[in-house]
Scaffold this active site. Structure first.
Site, PDB file in Angstrom:
ATOM      1  N   ARG A  57       0.596  -1.103   0.103  1.00 55.34           N
ATOM      2  CA  ARG A  57      -0.058   0.090  -0.080  1.00 55.34           C
ATOM      3  C   ARG A  57       0.859   1.308   0.025  1.00 55.34           C
ATOM      4  NH1 ARG A  57      -3.200  -4.072   1.695  1.00 55.34           N
ATOM      5  NH2 ARG A  57      -1.165  -4.395   2.815  1.00 55.34           N
ATOM      6  N   THR A  58       1.536   1.269   0.942  1.00 52.65           N
ATOM      7  CA  THR A  58       2.240   2.704   1.108  1.00 52.65           C
ATOM      8  C   THR A  58       2.862   3.140  -0.149  1.00 52.65           C
ATOM      9  OG1 THR A  58       2.581   2.000   3.356  1.00 52.65           O
ATOM     10  CG2 THR A  58       3.936   3.855   2.930  1.00 52.65           C
ATOM     11  N   LYS A  87      26.574  -2.456  -1.584  1.00 52.74           N
ATOM     12  CA  LYS A  87      27.926  -2.391  -1.675  1.00 52.74           C
ATOM     13  C   LYS A  87      28.650  -1.569  -0.344  1.00 52.74           C
ATOM     14  CE  LYS A  87      27.658  -1.699  -6.588  1.00 52.74           C
ATOM     15  NZ  LYS A  87      27.857  -0.601  -7.765  1.00 52.74           N
ATOM     16  N   ARG A 108      11.008   3.941   3.151  1.00 56.35           N
ATOM     17  CA  ARG A 108      10.866   2.847   4.280  1.00 56.35           C
ATOM     18  C   ARG A 108      12.120   2.039   4.631  1.00 56.35           C
ATOM     19  NH1 ARG A 108       5.823  -1.065   4.300  1.00 56.35           N
ATOM     20  NH2 ARG A 108       4.862   0.929   5.176  1.00 56.35           N
ATOM     21  N   HIS A 136       5.543   5.593  11.567  1.00 56.39           N
ATOM     22  CA  HIS A 136       4.989   5.667  10.372  1.00 56.39           C
ATOM     23  C   HIS A 136       3.978   6.776  10.016  1.00 56.39           C
ATOM     24  CE1 HIS A 136       3.503   3.864   6.520  1.00 56.39           C
ATOM     25  NE2 HIS A 136       3.162   2.777   7.192  1.00 56.39           N
TER      26      HIS A 136
HETATM   27  C1  NCD Z   1       2.238  -1.218   8.333  1.00 54.07           C
HETATM   28  C2  NCD Z   1       3.459  -1.010   8.431  1.00 54.07           C
HETATM   29  O1  NCD Z   1       4.297  -1.295   7.484  1.00 54.07           O
HETATM   30  O2  NCD Z   1       3.921  -0.724   9.457  1.00 54.07           O
HETATM   31  N1  NCD Z   1       1.313  -1.444   6.892  1.00 54.07           N
HETATM   32  C3  NCD Z   1       1.221  -0.129   6.137  1.00 54.07           C
HETATM   33  O3  NCD Z   1       1.992   0.706   5.996  1.00 54.07           O
HETATM   34  N2  NCD Z   1       0.066  -0.189   5.587  1.00 54.07           N
HETATM   35  C4  NCD Z   1       1.413  -2.320   9.080  1.00 54.07           C
HETATM   36  C5  NCD Z   1       2.017  -3.446   9.179  1.00 54.07           C
HETATM   37  O4  NCD Z   1       2.926  -3.955   8.396  1.00 54.07           O
HETATM   38  O5  NCD Z   1       1.476  -4.231   9.970  1.00 54.07           O
END
Ligand code: NCD
Length: 295
Positions: A57-58, A87, A108, A136
């Site tokens: 999703r993100t 590397k 991320r 997050h």
């Molecule tokens: C979450 C994450 O990556 O922290 N997912 C997301 O971004 N929708 C939650 C999770 O992975 O449980």
């Protein structure tokens, strides 16, 4: 104040005023989050998405948001394997490098603090798309935006957080964002998954003790990739929701892996798929603001 040129590294940094502005901007973007385009205000701008951890999703959400604003995207969803990280390049150098290609970066990483480390080298805004168990912010924002839309405000609500409150970054972000408003928190977690002590709220082990008091039930999965072992057995299903308020909403960042029964999808209180659309709107708002086009 969060604005043109700002990084978004930590949920803590957002003031109530910043949050209200982001919600209002996101509300304006919402009609364009799923169809058509808001316009070409970010034409010529490039978003780089750097992902060192899995995502469905993100990453797509950031990329769709950029495209619906007329911008373009360069993306590496496998930074660990295919970037110069393999590397041994430092995060700071990667930040310096990518900021010479892009106008904004979404990132991320599996380690807390890694996004801030990359931002040290970057001359363009860096948006934290999740760092380890720490934070997050864009998920916390879209969760709060979803609640704000449902109830018209956040003040006075009772928010139940249920699931992995220890290793999950989402509950931590939700807390930092929602605590800027007058909400009451109830932490519902089994032994070993409890919310760290520094967060203030009522603590229970069994959701049935509190379900009828809640306005929001915010569920998360066990973050099994972040610690060794333990079997945990908790589940939200239609039977549980019989005891909940008619207006309570269920949110979940997804993915779900058994803690949220599919039968709940048909309940009008289930908001987790609407959250996905809300997330595009929130990220459109953030991209506009950091690129200097937010109102
Ligand atoms: C979450 C994450 O990556 O922290 N997912 C997301 O971004 N929708 C939650 C999770 O992975 O449980």
């Amino acid at each position: 104040m969060f604005g043109h040129g700002s990084h978004l590294l930590s949920s803590k940094d957002l003031t109530r005023e910043d949050l209200e502005r982001i919600f209002e901007e996101a509300e304006k973007m919402l009609p364009y989050a799923r169809k058509e385009k808001f316009g070409d205000i970010l034409a010529g701008k490039v978003l780089a998405t750097l992902f060192y951890e899995p995502s469905t999703r993100t990453r797509f959400s950031f990329e769709a948001a950029m495209i619906r604003l007329g911008g373009q995207v360069i993306s590496n969803p496998e930074m660990v394997i295919t970037s110069s990280a393999a590397k041994g390049e430092s995060l700071k150098d990667t930040g310096e490098t990518v900021s010479r290609f892009a106008d904004v970066i979404a990132m991320r990483h599996f380690e807390a603090g890694a996004v801030a480390e990359l931002a040290k080298g970057s001359s363009v805004p860096v948006l934290n798309a999740g760092d380890g168990s720490a934070d997050h912010p864009t998920q916390g924002l879209l969760d709060a935006f979803t609640i704000w839309r449902e109830f018209g405000s956040l003040d006075g609500l009772t928010i139940g957080m249920m699931g992995d409150l220890k290793y999950g970054r989402v509950p931590h972000s939700q807390y930092e964002i929602l605590s800027k408003f007058g909400v009451k928190f109830v932490f519902i977690a089994a032994d070993g998954l409890e919310m760290p002590d520094k967060y203030e709220g009522e603590r229970v082990k069994d959701v049935s003790e509190v379900i009828s008091d809640l306005d929001v039930l915010a569920v998360t999965r066990v973050q099994k990739e972040r610690f060794d072992g333990g079997e945990f057995d908790y589940r939200v299903d239609s039977e549980l929701l019989k005891s909940a308020k008619e207006k309570m909403i269920v949110i979940h960042p997804l993915p779900r892996v058994g803690e949220l029964a599919e039968e709940v999808d048909a309940d009008s209180r289930a908001k987790y798929f609407d959250q996905i659309t809300n997330g595009v709107a929130v990220r459109m708002a953030l991209l506009r603001i950091v690129c200097g086009y937010g109102e």
